[in-house]
Design an enzyme around this catalytic site. Structure first.
Site, short mmCIF file in Angstrom:
data_model
loop_
_atom_site.label_atom_id
_atom_site.label_comp_id
_atom_site.label_asym_id
_atom_site.label_seq_id
_atom_site.Cartn_x
_atom_site.Cartn_y
_atom_site.Cartn_z
N SER A 110 23.63 -32.89 24.50
CA SER A 110 23.26 -32.23 23.52
C SER A 110 22.05 -32.08 23.07
O SER A 110 21.37 -33.25 22.98
CB SER A 110 24.34 -32.41 22.19
OG SER A 110 24.19 -31.48 21.38
N HIS A 114 13.58 -28.26 16.83
CA HIS A 114 12.87 -27.40 15.69
C HIS A 114 11.70 -27.64 15.87
O HIS A 114 11.08 -28.73 15.89
CB HIS A 114 13.50 -28.05 14.32
CG HIS A 114 14.88 -27.81 14.22
ND1 HIS A 114 15.65 -26.71 13.75
CD2 HIS A 114 15.95 -29.02 14.07
CE1 HIS A 114 16.80 -26.90 13.59
NE2 HIS A 114 17.16 -28.14 13.85
N HIS A 124 18.91 -24.46 20.99
CA HIS A 124 20.02 -25.46 21.26
C HIS A 124 20.56 -25.33 22.57
O HIS A 124 20.68 -24.17 23.21
CB HIS A 124 21.23 -24.87 20.24
CG HIS A 124 22.69 -25.32 20.88
ND1 HIS A 124 23.27 -24.30 21.45
CD2 HIS A 124 23.22 -26.54 20.76
CE1 HIS A 124 24.40 -24.91 22.12
NE2 HIS A 124 24.46 -26.21 21.44
N ASN A 126 23.70 -27.38 25.24
CA ASN A 126 24.61 -28.48 25.70
C ASN A 126 25.38 -28.13 26.76
O ASN A 126 25.82 -26.85 27.12
CB ASN A 126 25.48 -28.97 24.57
CG ASN A 126 26.67 -28.05 24.13
OD1 ASN A 126 27.62 -28.12 24.90
ND2 ASN A 126 26.58 -27.04 23.20
N THR A 127 25.65 -29.07 27.59
CA THR A 127 26.67 -29.21 28.73
C THR A 127 27.54 -30.27 28.41
O THR A 127 27.29 -31.43 28.30
CB THR A 127 26.04 -29.07 29.98
OG1 THR A 127 25.30 -30.18 30.15
CG2 THR A 127 25.17 -27.85 30.11
N ARG A 128 29.11 -30.27 29.09
CA ARG A 128 29.88 -31.08 28.79
C ARG A 128 31.09 -31.13 29.67
O ARG A 128 31.36 -29.99 29.99
CB ARG A 128 30.28 -31.38 27.40
CG ARG A 128 30.86 -30.19 26.73
CD ARG A 128 31.38 -30.01 25.30
NE ARG A 128 31.91 -28.66 24.96
CZ ARG A 128 31.27 -27.79 24.48
NH1 ARG A 128 30.22 -27.71 24.48
NH2 ARG A 128 31.88 -26.70 24.27
N HIS A 158 17.15 -14.48 28.24
CA HIS A 158 18.35 -13.93 28.79
C HIS A 158 18.35 -13.57 30.07
O HIS A 158 19.28 -13.89 30.79
CB HIS A 158 18.76 -12.66 27.72
CG HIS A 158 19.42 -12.95 26.62
ND1 HIS A 158 20.68 -13.15 26.58
CD2 HIS A 158 19.07 -12.92 25.35
CE1 HIS A 158 21.10 -13.38 25.02
NE2 HIS A 158 19.87 -13.66 24.64
N GLY A 271 34.89 -40.21 15.48
CA GLY A 271 34.19 -41.48 15.20
C GLY A 271 33.01 -41.74 15.68
O GLY A 271 32.59 -42.97 15.98
N ASN A 273 28.82 -42.01 16.56
CA ASN A 273 27.86 -42.12 15.61
C ASN A 273 27.19 -40.91 14.60
O ASN A 273 26.95 -39.82 15.45
CB ASN A 273 26.66 -42.95 16.19
CG ASN A 273 25.54 -43.16 15.59
OD1 ASN A 273 24.75 -42.23 15.00
ND2 ASN A 273 25.02 -44.43 15.20
#
Length: 288
Positions: A110, A114, A124, A126-128, A158, A271, A273
């Site tokens: 992730s 800035h 931004h 993210n990959t998951r 794009h 939970g 961090n």
């Protein structure tokens, strides 16, 4: 869980870690190329551990660089049992078996950046991969968040994503762009938080290798989509009015991430961090 799924989880987590390493190296190299009186920025890397369950990750944050005012590139691999609220939310989404068995495993990378220069867009990505005893899926995406928009920058971003999507599904870019337009929207402000990108979740076509290949393509596209924009804008002159516009836009970004973002909610509810979950927040912002 089958041995094949064990191998797939390992392959996914390893690739996400490799992507994290490549992006960190590319951002530090950009800091080296930038001129400035201060030393080039470097990431501070902190291991994270989930105290009450399993796994953890790496929180990598750079502050006060020549190009990046604050950027985080986090990797995680976590497992355990979902809290009742998160379990109920996934069961409501139709995740197979979740109502009966709350175990999960997840890994991903992730990123939120800035920038120092208001002409350079925030971004931004993210990959998951997510696994439960009854299902697995991939998700992620990336979106560009300029406070001062340049149409040519938006087009480049794009176009790069369109090219990355094309080999994996004829409708992927259009479908996932529309999803991003809907997802990265701030209802209480009645506006998008940026100029969009792509977003997808719950991706399981039944072909793990194909879905993993697409997720890798999204990750691979990030640096070509974003880095040329950051490099082109990092030395552009700006005014106090430009900086003010940037800080106000960051306020919108903070509102979105704290109120609506799925990843923020999931990270806090499971939970993880808190500093790692909230690294997406800007270092400075302003509200009028």
């Amino acid at each position: 869980m089958t041995d094949a799924m064990d191998d797939q989880r390992h392959d996914a987590a390893t690739w996400f870690h490799t992507l994290r390493d490549r992006i960190v190296a590319a951002f530090e190299a950009l800091e080296d190329r930038a001129a400035g009186p201060a030393a080039p920025g470097r990431f501070e890397v902190t291991p994270t551990i989930r105290e009450n369950d399993g796994g953890g990750g790496l929180m990598s944050v750079m502050r006060g660089g020549r190009v990046f005012e604050k950027v985080g590139v986090n990797w995680s691999q976590v497992h355990g049992t979902l809290a009742p609220r998160a379990q109920a939310a996934m069961a409501a989404r139709g995740v197979a078996g979740m109502a009966e068995d709350p175990r999960f495993w997840a890994s991903g990378v992730s990123l939120v950046a800035h920038m120092q220069n208001p002409h350079a867009p925030a971004v931004h990505m993210n990959t998951r991969m997510f696994w439960t005893p009854g299902a697995w899926w991939f998700g992620g995406g990336t979106d560009l968040n300029p406070c001062l928009e340049y149409p040519e920058d938006t087009a480049h971003f794009h176009d790069t994503l369109r090219d990355a999507c094309a080999p994996h599904g004829a409708d992927y870019y259009d479908r996932f762009k529309a999803w991003a337009d809907e997802y990265f929207f701030i209802p209480h402000r009645g506006r998008a938080r940026g100029v969009g990108g792509i977003f997808y979740d719950d991706l399981n076509t039944g072909d793990w290798q194909a879905d993993f290949a697409f997720t890798r393509a999204v990750g691979e596209a990030f640096l070509p989509a974003f880095l040329p924009l950051a490099e082109a804008r990092m030395t552009q002159a700006f005014t106090e009015a430009d900086r003010d516009t940037q800080l106000i836009h960051r306020g919108l970004y903070a509102e979105y991430n704290l109120v609506y973002d799925r990843g923020t909610k999931f990270g806090l509810e499971t939970g993880h961090n808190a500093d790692a979950v909230l690294m997406s927040l800007p270092p400075l912002a302003k509200w009028v």
